[in-house]
Design a protein around this motif. Structure first.
Motif, PDB file in Angstrom:
ATOM      1  N   PRO A   1       0.606  -1.676   0.221  1.00  0.00           N
ATOM      2  CA  PRO A   1       0.045   0.050   0.013  1.00  0.00           C
ATOM      3  C   PRO A   1       0.962   1.336   0.017  1.00  0.00           C
ATOM      4  CG  PRO A   1      -0.991  -1.314   1.889  1.00  0.00           C
ATOM      5  CD  PRO A   1       0.684  -2.522   1.384  1.00  0.00           C
ATOM      6  N   VAL A   2       0.410   1.634  -0.558  1.00  0.00           N
ATOM      7  CA  VAL A   2       1.435   3.213  -0.674  1.00  0.00           C
ATOM      8  C   VAL A   2      -0.194   4.450  -1.109  1.00  0.00           C
ATOM      9  CG1 VAL A   2       2.489   5.039  -1.823  1.00  0.00           C
ATOM     10  CG2 VAL A   2       3.037   2.363  -2.417  1.00  0.00           C
ATOM     11  N   GLN A   3       0.255   5.583  -0.373  1.00  0.00           N
ATOM     12  CA  GLN A   3      -0.974   6.845  -0.202  1.00  0.00           C
ATOM     13  C   GLN A   3      -0.287   7.504  -1.211  1.00  0.00           C
ATOM     14  OE1 GLN A   3       0.176   8.907   4.034  1.00  0.00           O
ATOM     15  NE2 GLN A   3      -1.756   8.834   3.838  1.00  0.00           N
ATOM     16  N   ALA A   4      -1.104   7.864  -2.259  1.00  0.00           N
ATOM     17  CA  ALA A   4      -1.159   8.532  -3.249  1.00  0.00           C
ATOM     18  C   ALA A   4      -1.577  10.165  -3.318  1.00  0.00           C
ATOM     19  CB  ALA A   4      -1.054   7.800  -4.432  1.00  0.00           C
ATOM     20  N   ILE A   5      -1.099  11.286  -3.981  1.00  0.00           N
ATOM     21  CA  ILE A   5      -1.480  12.220  -3.280  1.00  0.00           C
ATOM     22  C   ILE A   5      -1.088  13.469  -3.998  1.00  0.00           C
ATOM     23  CG2 ILE A   5      -1.778  14.646  -1.961  1.00  0.00           C
ATOM     24  CD1 ILE A   5      -3.166  11.766  -0.652  1.00  0.00           C
ATOM     25  N   HIS A   6      -2.265  14.146  -5.397  1.00  0.00           N
ATOM     26  CA  HIS A   6      -2.205  14.991  -6.471  1.00  0.00           C
ATOM     27  C   HIS A   6      -1.880  16.569  -5.936  1.00  0.00           C
ATOM     28  CE1 HIS A   6      -3.056  16.212 -10.630  1.00  0.00           C
ATOM     29  NE2 HIS A   6      -1.666  15.703 -10.790  1.00  0.00           N
ATOM     30  N   VAL A   7      -0.593  17.012  -6.401  1.00  0.00           N
ATOM     31  CA  VAL A   7      -0.818  18.043  -5.949  1.00  0.00           C
ATOM     32  C   VAL A   7      -1.416  19.215  -7.775  1.00  0.00           C
ATOM     33  CG1 VAL A   7       0.996  20.012  -5.693  1.00  0.00           C
ATOM     34  CG2 VAL A   7       0.985  17.529  -4.674  1.00  0.00           C
ATOM     35  N   PRO A   8      -2.165  19.798  -7.861  1.00  0.00           N
ATOM     36  CA  PRO A   8      -2.428  20.200  -9.316  1.00  0.00           C
ATOM     37  C   PRO A   8      -1.528  21.209  -9.640  1.00  0.00           C
ATOM     38  CG  PRO A   8      -4.157  21.048  -6.981  1.00  0.00           C
ATOM     39  CD  PRO A   8      -3.313  19.612  -6.430  1.00  0.00           C
TER      40      PRO A   8
ATOM     41  N   LEU B   1      -7.723  21.164 -15.707  1.00  0.00           N
ATOM     42  CA  LEU B   1      -8.651  20.132 -13.988  1.00  0.00           C
ATOM     43  C   LEU B   1      -9.846  20.711 -13.622  1.00  0.00           C
ATOM     44  CD1 LEU B   1      -5.164  19.876 -12.680  1.00  0.00           C
ATOM     45  CD2 LEU B   1      -5.884  18.361 -13.728  1.00  0.00           C
ATOM     46  N   PRO B   2     -10.787  19.520 -13.014  1.00  0.00           N
ATOM     47  CA  PRO B   2     -11.893  20.511 -13.232  1.00  0.00           C
ATOM     48  C   PRO B   2     -11.646  19.750 -11.133  1.00  0.00           C
ATOM     49  CG  PRO B   2     -11.615  17.303 -13.362  1.00  0.00           C
ATOM     50  CD  PRO B   2     -10.777  18.778 -14.107  1.00  0.00           C
ATOM     51  N   LEU B   3     -12.769  20.110 -11.066  1.00  0.00           N
ATOM     52  CA  LEU B   3     -13.269  20.166  -9.556  1.00  0.00           C
ATOM     53  C   LEU B   3     -12.453  20.870  -8.697  1.00  0.00           C
ATOM     54  CD1 LEU B   3     -13.895  16.327  -8.787  1.00  0.00           C
ATOM     55  CD2 LEU B   3     -15.228  18.250  -9.247  1.00  0.00           C
TER      56      LEU B   3
ATOM     57  N   THR C   1      -7.848  21.109  -3.757  1.00  0.00           N
ATOM     58  CA  THR C   1      -7.864  21.945  -4.431  1.00  0.00           C
ATOM     59  C   THR C   1      -8.079  23.291  -3.954  1.00  0.00           C
ATOM     60  OG1 THR C   1      -9.801  21.329  -3.687  1.00  0.00           O
ATOM     61  CG2 THR C   1      -9.503  20.287  -5.438  1.00  0.00           C
ATOM     62  N   ILE C   2      -8.661  24.177  -5.255  1.00  0.00           N
ATOM     63  CA  ILE C   2      -8.499  25.604  -4.436  1.00  0.00           C
ATOM     64  C   ILE C   2     -10.482  26.107  -4.631  1.00  0.00           C
ATOM     65  CG2 ILE C   2      -8.487  27.598  -4.801  1.00  0.00           C
ATOM     66  CD1 ILE C   2      -5.459  26.347  -3.715  1.00  0.00           C
ATOM     67  N   GLU C   3     -10.588  26.060  -3.316  1.00  0.00           N
ATOM     68  CA  GLU C   3     -11.953  26.102  -3.152  1.00  0.00           C
ATOM     69  C   GLU C   3     -12.488  28.105  -3.013  1.00  0.00           C
ATOM     70  OE1 GLU C   3     -13.699  23.879  -0.280  1.00  0.00           O
ATOM     71  OE2 GLU C   3     -12.992  21.821  -1.230  1.00  0.00           O
ATOM     72  N   ARG C   4     -13.415  28.436  -4.262  1.00  0.00           N
ATOM     73  CA  ARG C   4     -13.890  30.116  -3.553  1.00  0.00           C
ATOM     74  C   ARG C   4     -14.770  29.758  -3.275  1.00  0.00           C
ATOM     75  NH1 ARG C   4     -13.503  34.050  -8.935  1.00  0.00           N
ATOM     76  NH2 ARG C   4     -11.910  32.839  -9.213  1.00  0.00           N
TER      77      ARG C   4
ATOM     78  N   THR D   1     -10.274  28.675  -0.212  1.00  0.00           N
ATOM     79  CA  THR D   1      -9.384  27.944   0.543  1.00  0.00           C
ATOM     80  C   THR D   1      -9.041  26.884   0.194  1.00  0.00           C
ATOM     81  OG1 THR D   1     -11.648  26.841   1.709  1.00  0.00           O
ATOM     82  CG2 THR D   1     -11.364  28.390   2.841  1.00  0.00           C
ATOM     83  N   THR D   2      -8.553  25.678   0.447  1.00  0.00           N
ATOM     84  CA  THR D   2      -7.945  24.463   0.205  1.00  0.00           C
ATOM     85  C   THR D   2      -9.112  23.203   0.519  1.00  0.00           C
ATOM     86  OG1 THR D   2      -6.641  24.008   1.850  1.00  0.00           O
ATOM     87  CG2 THR D   2      -5.593  25.103   0.142  1.00  0.00           C
ATOM     88  N   GLY D   3      -9.225  22.402  -0.482  1.00  0.00           N
ATOM     89  CA  GLY D   3      -9.542  21.524  -0.251  1.00  0.00           C
ATOM     90  C   GLY D   3      -9.398  19.604  -0.540  1.00  0.00           C
ATOM     91  N   GLU D   4     -10.085  19.290  -1.213  1.00  0.00           N
ATOM     92  CA  GLU D   4      -9.405  18.068  -2.297  1.00  0.00           C
ATOM     93  C   GLU D   4     -10.962  17.529  -2.827  1.00  0.00           C
ATOM     94  OE1 GLU D   4     -10.554  14.274   0.773  1.00  0.00           O
ATOM     95  OE2 GLU D   4      -9.482  15.766   2.734  1.00  0.00           O
ATOM     96  N   ALA D   5     -10.056  16.196  -3.401  1.00  0.00           N
ATOM     97  CA  ALA D   5     -11.108  16.145  -4.949  1.00  0.00           C
ATOM     98  C   ALA D   5     -10.613  14.215  -4.886  1.00  0.00           C
ATOM     99  CB  ALA D   5     -11.150  16.638  -5.688  1.00  0.00           C
ATOM    100  N   PRO D   6     -11.680  13.842  -5.379  1.00  0.00           N
ATOM    101  CA  PRO D   6     -11.137  12.067  -5.806  1.00  0.00           C
ATOM    102  C   PRO D   6     -10.999  12.249  -6.975  1.00  0.00           C
ATOM    103  CG  PRO D   6     -13.778  12.363  -5.257  1.00  0.00           C
ATOM    104  CD  PRO D   6     -13.042  13.692  -5.250  1.00  0.00           C
ATOM    105  N   LEU D   7      -9.504  11.099  -6.804  1.00  0.00           N
ATOM    106  CA  LEU D   7      -8.940  10.948  -8.187  1.00  0.00           C
ATOM    107  C   LEU D   7      -9.436  10.509  -9.178  1.00  0.00           C
ATOM    108  CD1 LEU D   7      -4.957  10.786  -7.338  1.00  0.00           C
ATOM    109  CD2 LEU D   7      -6.283  13.020  -8.170  1.00  0.00           C
ATOM    110  N   ASP D   8      -9.769   9.720  -8.991  1.00  0.00           N
ATOM    111  CA  ASP D   8     -11.113   9.156  -9.742  1.00  0.00           C
ATOM    112  C   ASP D   8     -12.556   9.660 -11.126  1.00  0.00           C
ATOM    113  OD1 ASP D   8     -12.597   9.267  -7.817  1.00  0.00           O
ATOM    114  OD2 ASP D   8     -13.440   7.520  -8.005  1.00  0.00           O
ATOM    115  N   GLN D   9     -12.317  10.642  -9.785  1.00  0.00           N
ATOM    116  CA  GLN D   9     -13.415  12.139 -10.925  1.00  0.00           C
ATOM    117  C   GLN D   9     -12.686  13.184 -11.301  1.00  0.00           C
ATOM    118  OE1 GLN D   9     -16.755  13.463  -8.969  1.00  0.00           O
ATOM    119  NE2 GLN D   9     -16.879  11.698  -7.570  1.00  0.00           N
ATOM    120  N   VAL D  10     -11.271  13.465 -11.216  1.00  0.00           N
ATOM    121  CA  VAL D  10     -10.786  14.275 -12.124  1.00  0.00           C
ATOM    122  C   VAL D  10      -9.525  13.638 -12.753  1.00  0.00           C
ATOM    123  CG1 VAL D  10      -8.128  15.698 -11.305  1.00  0.00           C
ATOM    124  CG2 VAL D  10     -10.226  15.834  -9.779  1.00  0.00           C
ATOM    125  N   ALA D  11      -8.774  12.701 -12.884  1.00  0.00           N
ATOM    126  CA  ALA D  11      -8.010  11.600 -14.432  1.00  0.00           C
ATOM    127  C   ALA D  11      -8.526  12.039 -15.075  1.00  0.00           C
ATOM    128  CB  ALA D  11      -7.295  10.356 -13.542  1.00  0.00           C
ATOM    129  N   ASN D  12      -7.907  12.656 -16.207  1.00  0.00           N
ATOM    130  CA  ASN D  12      -8.034  12.256 -17.638  1.00  0.00           C
ATOM    131  C   ASN D  12      -9.945  13.625 -18.021  1.00  0.00           C
ATOM    132  OD1 ASN D  12      -6.136  11.034 -18.917  1.00  0.00           O
ATOM    133  ND2 ASN D  12      -7.731   8.909 -17.388  1.00  0.00           N
TER     134      ASN D  12
END
Length: 420
Positions: free
Chosen positions: A132-139, A146-148, A334-337, A346-357
């Protein structure tokens, strides 16, 4: 004993991607109970695959702080997309071997849509392959596609460069138009989304100011309508300055500037739009014209970075580490307006399966009815993103940028060849 972490940069670099690196490294250093060493992949995921790792702990606090003012990728970037596990299992198995060999439990990947896809796959492969590896995307993407996330770190500075450049060029053309150049074309990056081109519209605050015409990928390019708009501007205002996105398409769907071939991500290679449009104007309208291609200059222009962009770039790096500390994986910071004016976020988060591609394109209500400019709604969205200046330090008349030591981590595994 805390496990180590790996940070890597991917895709086309920006004026502020290193600010996100600074945010990741400085924040990770504040959590010694959670992270051992923080390594960096030399040239992105390629460094991870080839076990070409950099020990960031050997960099001084001052050097890491200087990343705030330094453009491009301090650790090297790459264009390499991991294929599906069923298509290239060897690369995934190699990643796990490298992670195991160097006790890496967290992966921070700093990039755009394709990088989000890679990061998602890394978050999933650990479970599949028993590590197991934690994987975090930095936009990061200058294209803002990028969405979301309200916006993408890297875009604000490119937007500022575009708006400043077309305003200055517009003044130049206006002053010479009586006896010389009447049409100027600035070609900017933007394959499928016209955010960068739209930013040029901020320079036009009053009727008739440059740019008079903007070409968006979201609007089908019509040669006759384009020429009519240029001609009308010259006749009414004496000149016409144009911001043209490299990704404009014909009704057939073909890129106007399609050059043939593809890059490492499989994207069609583009090139030569500005001279093509200039020839069209010269041949059909007989106006003297000039053009410029912003290209690498716009994405490397740290000297004119947006202060908002710098702040947000650091914030997503910091947030990514905090997400890891909170036990998250498979997510993007993420950046949230919260509001347009005053601009609150503020900053937030989004699931990568809704961001990728997934690509975020310009909404139609951000583009004027005639398809050649931006609307007030677009202006309200864009204006805060270019706000403020964050100039780098200067020495001998030039920006004083840092070059890191980038000391290599000793290798433990056999050589691995990356397939294209």
């Amino acid at each position: 004993m805390p496990r180590n972490a790996l940070y890597a940069q991917s895709g086309g670099v920006t004026a502020v991607i290193n600010v996100s690196a600074q945010g990741v490294i400085e924040t990770a250093r504040q959590h010694p109970q959670h992270f051992g060493k923080l390594y960096a992949g030399r040239n992105g995921i390629i460094g991870a695959l080839t076990e070409d790792l950099i020990d960031t702990s050997l960099e001084s606090d001052a050097a890491i702080a200087a990343l705030r003012h330094t453009p491009a990728g301090a650790f090297g970037s790459c264009r390499h997309k991991l294929k599906g596990l069923d298509k290239n299992r060897a690369e995934y198995e190699r990643l796990i071997e490298v992670f195991k060999a160097h006790d890496i439990g967290t992966f921070f990947y700093n990039g755009g849509g394709d990088s989000a896809d890679t990061c998602l796959k890394v978050s999933q492969l650990g479970e599949t392959l028993g590590y197991p590896v934690q994987a975090i995307h930095v936009p990061k993407t200058m294209d803002n596609d990028l969405p979301l996330t309200d916006c993408c770190p890297g875009f604000g500075s490119v937007a500022k460069y575009t708006a400043v450049s077309i305003r200055e060029a517009g003044f130049d053309v206006e002053s010479m138009a009586k006896t010389s150049t009447k049409v100027f074309i600035l070609e900017v990056m933007g394959r499928h989304a016209g955010w960068t081109a739209a930013a040029g519209g901020l320079a036009s605050e009053n009727e008739g100011e440059a740019p008079q015409v903007i070409l968006f990928p979201e609007i089908v390019f019509d040669e006759d309508k384009f020429l009519a708009a240029v001609d009308a501007s010259v006749k009414q205002h004496g000149s016409c300055s144009i911001v043209a996105s490299e990704g404009i398409r014909l009704a057939s769907g073909k890129f106007v500037s399609e050059a043939g071939g593809a890059d490492a991500f499989g994207h069609t290679q583009l090139g030569g739009l500005a001279p093509l449009l200039a020839r069209l104007v010269g041949d059909r309208l007989k106006y003297k014209q000039h053009y410029a291609v912003a290209d690498y200059l716009m994405r490397a222009a740290r000297h004119i970075a947006s202060a908002t962009d710098v702040e947000q770039s650091y914030a997503v790096g910091k947030a990514a580490v905090e997400l890891a500390v909170a036990g998250k994986s498979g997510v993007m910071a993420t950046i949230e307006r919260q509001s347009d004016s005053p601009y609150v976020w503020t900053t937030g988060e989004a699931p990568l399966d809704q961001v990728a591609n997934v690509e975020k394109k310009m909404p139609r209500d951000f583009i004027s009815a005639d398809g050649f400019h931006i609307t007030d709604a677009c202006r309200r969205y864009l204006a805060p993103l270019i706000a403020g200046e964050d100039y780098p330090p200067y020495r001998n008349g030039l920006p004083d940028y840092v070059r890191l030591r980038n000391a290599a981590v000793p290798k433990k595994l056999p050589t691995f060849t990356v397939t294209k």
